[in-house]
Design an enzyme around this catalytic site. Sequence first.
Site, PDB file in Angstrom:
ATOM      1  CB  CYS A 244       9.987   3.903   1.590  1.00  0.00           C
ATOM      2  SG  CYS A 244       9.743   2.272   2.370  1.00  0.00           S
TER       3      CYS A 244
ATOM      4  CG  HIS B  59       7.051   6.090   4.704  1.00  0.00           C
ATOM      5  ND1 HIS B  59       6.685   6.067   3.370  1.00  0.00           N
ATOM      6  CD2 HIS B  59       7.352   4.816   5.035  1.00  0.00           C
ATOM      7  CE1 HIS B  59       6.760   4.824   2.924  1.00  0.00           C
ATOM      8  NE2 HIS B  59       7.166   4.047   3.916  1.00  0.00           N
TER       9      HIS B  59
ATOM     10  CD  GLU C 223       5.343   9.391   2.995  1.00  0.00           C
ATOM     11  OE1 GLU C 223       5.082   8.216   2.678  1.00  0.00           O
ATOM     12  OE2 GLU C 223       6.505   9.850   3.070  1.00  0.00           O
TER      13      GLU C 223
END
Length: 217
Positions: free
Chosen positions: A88, A196, A198
């Site tokens: 990001c 993202h 994650e």
Amino acid sequence: MTQTVTIIDYGSGNLKSAAKAFERAARGTETDIVVTADADAVRRADRIVLPGVGAFADCKAGLEAVPGMVEVLNERVIRGGTPFLGICVGMQLMAEEGREKGVHQGLGWIKGAIVRLEPSDSTLKVPHMGWNTLRFERPHELLAGIEDGPEGLHAYFVHSYHIEVGDSAALVATAEYGQRVTAAIGRDNMFGTQFHPEKSQRLGLTLIGNFLGWSPK
């Protein structure tokens, strides 16, 4: 032999969720995941991750406020060839400059500038928040096992800006949001995602797993 992955803590980023995703992807391997604000720990790391959430200028200032961190990043990533992943705003900081509330200098690793999204469809809101499939603009080892295209895996985005690359060779993947959105960039030992990983479930865990085993040529 155990490898160490450092996730840099500079006051910006989803550190807990990032660490958990990396720990999950690293299960069964000899990998230590370390969240740190210690430049010396980053200097010793085998792989480096720079997350980031918020405004470009604030994130750059936060990074510069950590003693020795920018110097260590240039030493290990640019001169040392250490595998690096920016996430990001961590990816955006790789650019030459950010154009959010003024013009601010980036790390200068990738040619280009961070510019505001301008979707052609007025019903599409900014920030861009949600799930999108990707289009791979060129092959990359970190994308192995990930399907792109309309029927491919989805990545999670939340952002108002993206990098307008100055060198097309650095563009790895895009997404569609009323315009072509830069989703991933890379060159040499560096890779960055606007989305993202994650938070991107199967796609993200696959990409992180690929990063943990990546040997840049």
